[in-house]
Design an enzyme around this catalytic site. Structure first.
Site, PDB file in Angstrom:
ATOM      1  N   GLU A 212       0.803  -1.124  -0.025  1.00 30.62           N
ATOM      2  CA  GLU A 212       0.110   0.087   0.124  1.00 30.62           C
ATOM      3  C   GLU A 212       0.856   1.325  -0.041  1.00 30.62           C
ATOM      4  OE1 GLU A 212      -3.869   0.286   2.180  1.00 30.62           O
ATOM      5  OE2 GLU A 212      -3.043  -1.720   3.024  1.00 30.62           O
ATOM      6  N   HIS A 228       7.666 -26.408   5.564  1.00 28.40           N
ATOM      7  CA  HIS A 228       6.593 -27.365   4.789  1.00 28.40           C
ATOM      8  C   HIS A 228       6.126 -27.441   3.372  1.00 28.40           C
ATOM      9  CE1 HIS A 228       7.291 -29.605   8.516  1.00 28.40           C
ATOM     10  NE2 HIS A 228       6.881 -28.111   9.144  1.00 28.40           N
ATOM     11  N   LYS A 320     -13.453   0.684  -4.954  1.00 28.61           N
ATOM     12  CA  LYS A 320     -14.522   1.110  -3.783  1.00 28.61           C
ATOM     13  C   LYS A 320     -15.749   1.773  -4.536  1.00 28.61           C
ATOM     14  CE  LYS A 320     -12.267   0.437   0.572  1.00 28.61           C
ATOM     15  NZ  LYS A 320     -11.822   1.097   1.839  1.00 28.61           N
TER      16      LYS A 320
HETATM   17  O1  PA5 Z   1      -5.151   0.804   4.438  1.00 27.05           O
HETATM   18  C1  PA5 Z   1      -6.087   1.160   3.724  1.00 27.05           C
HETATM   19  O2  PA5 Z   1      -6.553   2.196   3.202  1.00 27.05           O
HETATM   20  C2  PA5 Z   1      -7.192  -0.149   3.438  1.00 27.05           C
HETATM   21  O3  PA5 Z   1      -6.579  -1.320   3.485  1.00 27.05           O
HETATM   22  C3  PA5 Z   1      -8.288   0.123   4.273  1.00 27.05           C
HETATM   23  O4  PA5 Z   1      -7.976   0.026   5.652  1.00 27.05           O
HETATM   24  C4  PA5 Z   1      -9.365  -1.142   3.706  1.00 27.05           C
HETATM   25  O5  PA5 Z   1      -9.889  -1.001   2.735  1.00 27.05           O
HETATM   26  C5  PA5 Z   1     -10.735  -0.971   4.798  1.00 27.05           C
HETATM   27  O6  PA5 Z   1     -11.228   0.592   4.916  1.00 27.05           O
HETATM   28  P1  PA5 Z   1     -11.481   0.786   6.357  1.00 27.05           P
HETATM   29  O7  PA5 Z   1     -10.497   0.756   7.101  1.00 27.05           O
HETATM   30  O8  PA5 Z   1     -11.993   2.176   6.201  1.00 27.05           O
HETATM   31  O9  PA5 Z   1     -12.686  -0.133   6.720  1.00 27.05           O
END
Ligand code: PA5
Length: 327
Positions: A212, A228, A320
Site C-alpha cells: 500500500e 513444509h 470502492k
Molecule cells: O489501508 C487502507 O486504506 C485499506 O486497507 C483500508 O483499511 C481497507 O480498505 C478497509 O477500509 P476501512 O479501514 O475504512 O474499513
C-alpha cells in the site's frame, strides 16, 4: 503518520460505558470473540489475537469476509472494525452479527457503522489518518477492550511508547540495523517477510505496508509452516528476485532458533540472499510493535526511493467507487 506512531499508541481511550458493558459480558461468559475488519482495519485485531493467544482460554478468531462463520451466535462477542465505517464487507459481517444476536462492539471514526450502533457499543477513533497508519491508535483501544473482555490485567502502553522512541533513535543510528539498510536490499526485489508466532501478523503487516505505501509487490509467510512448502521454492528466489526477510524474536526457544538456522542454511545452499531483522523489543508486546514500526519505516523509505506517494491508495479507492456504483 509513521513518525507519530508512539504518540498514536497513547491517543484516545475506551469510554466507560463500553468498558462496563465488556465487564458485564465477561461476567456472564462467552463462547468466543470474533474480530471483523478489512485491510488496514484488520491488522490491529490480527496482532491482538496473536498476543492474546498464550494468555486467554477464550477462542479469538478473525474474519476478513462478508459473512461470519456459522459457529458465531448470540454467545459470541463480535468486534467490528472499520476506520471509515463504510467498508462493504465489514458492514455485511456487522449485519450478520446483529441478525445472530451476538454482542457487538464497533471501532470506527464514523460512517454508516457509527450510525448503526449504540453509545455503549462504539469506540470512536480519531479521524484524519490513513487506516493503516492508525494501527497503533486502533491497536491500543482494541487491545484494551480485548484484555478487559477476557479478564486480563490492563497494560501500560506508555512504557511501550517510550521504548519505541528509544529503539527508533538507536536503529536510525544503525543499531542494531537501520530500516534504510533493509530498503537498499529491496530495490527492484520482492520481499518475502517471514515471522514466527506473534511476529507472523507483523510479517503480514509488513507485506501490506510495502503493497500500500510503496505500491510494490511483497509476500509473507510464517515459520514453521514455511518449512513444509515455501522452502522448496527457494532455489528460484534469486532468479525471481525474491528476498526472504526473517523477523527474529528474543522469545524463540532452542527448538525454534535451531529451525530458523537450519531453514536459512538450506536456503543459502539454494542461492537465496537472506536478510534478518533482529528482535527490537524485550517481550512479545514491545517486540511486536517495534517490528511493526521498523517495517513501516522500511515501507515508507521504499516508497520515497521508488518515487511514489505513500499516503494515497488510488486503486483501492477506485475499486470502492466501482463497487458503490459510482463509476
Ligand atoms: O489501508 C487502507 O486504506 C485499506 O486497507 C483500508 O483499511 C481497507 O480498505 C478497509 O477500509 P476501512 O479501514 O475504512 O474499513
Amino acid at each position: 503518520m509513521v513518525e507519530i506512531f508512539p504518540e498514536l499508541l497513547l491517543r484516545g481511550s475506551v469510554n466507560q460505558d463500553v468498558l462496563e458493558r465488556a465487564d458485564m459480558i465477561r461476567e456472564r461468559g462467552m463462547q468466543g470473540i470474533c474480530l471483523v475488519g478489512m485491510g488496514g482495519s484488520s491488522i490491529a485485531g490480527e496482532v491482538s489475537r496473536a498476543l492474546l493467544q498464550g494468555e486467554t482460554e477464550i477462542p479469538v478468531i478473525s474474519v476478513r469476509d462478508y459473512r461470519l462463520p456459522q459457529a458465531v451466535n448470540r454467545e459470541w462477542t463480535v468486534l467490528v472494525v472499520s476506520y471509515s465505517g463504510n467498508t462493504e464487507e465489514t458492514l455485511s459481517a456487522f449485519d450478520d452479527a446483529r441478525r445472530r444476536g451476538a454482542e457487538i462492539f464497533a471501532v470506527t471514526t464514523g460512517g454508516r457503522l457509527a450510525e448503526l450502533v449504540h453509545q455503549d457499543e462504539i469506540i470512536r477513533l480519531s479521524s484524519g489518518l490513513q487506516p493503516r497508519a492508525a494501527l497503533p491508535h486502533m491497536f491500543s483501544l482494541e487491545y484494551t477492550l480485548l484484555r478487559r473482555l477476557t479478564g486480563l490485567p490492563e497494560v501500560d502502553l506508555s512504557d511501550v511508547a517510550a521504548h519505541l522512541k528509544r529503539a527508533r533513535e538507536a536503529w536510525r543510528d544503525g543499531k542494531p540495523i537501520s530500516p534504510q539498510s533493509i530498503t537498499s536490499a529491496l530495490i527492484d526485489k520482492i520481499p518475502l517477510f517471514v515471522g514466527w508466532r506473534h511476529l507472523a501478523p507483523v510479517a503480514y503487516r509488513a507485506k501490506c505496508q510495502v503493497n500500500e505505501n510503496a505500491k510494490a509487490p511483497a509476500l509473507y509467510s510464517e515459520i514453521p509452516e514455511f518449512d513444509h512448502n515455501e522452502i522448496e521454492a527457494s532455489g528460484r528466489y534469486s532468479a525471481s528476485r525474491i528476498v526472504p526477510i526473517f523477523l527474529r524474536s528474543h522469545l524463540e526457544d532452542e527448538r525454534v532458533a535451531l529451525r530458523i538456522r537450519a531453514t536459512t542454511e538450506v536456503m543459502r545452499e539454494e542461492g537465496a540472499d537472506i536478510v534478518e531483522i533482529p528482535s527490537l523489543g524485550h517481550d512479545s508486546l514491545t517486540e511486536t510493535l517495534a517490528a511493526i514500526l521498523f517495517c513501516d519505516e522500511v515501507s515508507v523509505d521504499l516508497a520515497d526511493r521508488l518515487g511514489v506517494d505513500a499516503t494515497i491508495v488510488r486503486r483501492i479507492e477506485r475499486l470502492k467507487r466501482i463497487l458503490a456504483g459510482e463509476g
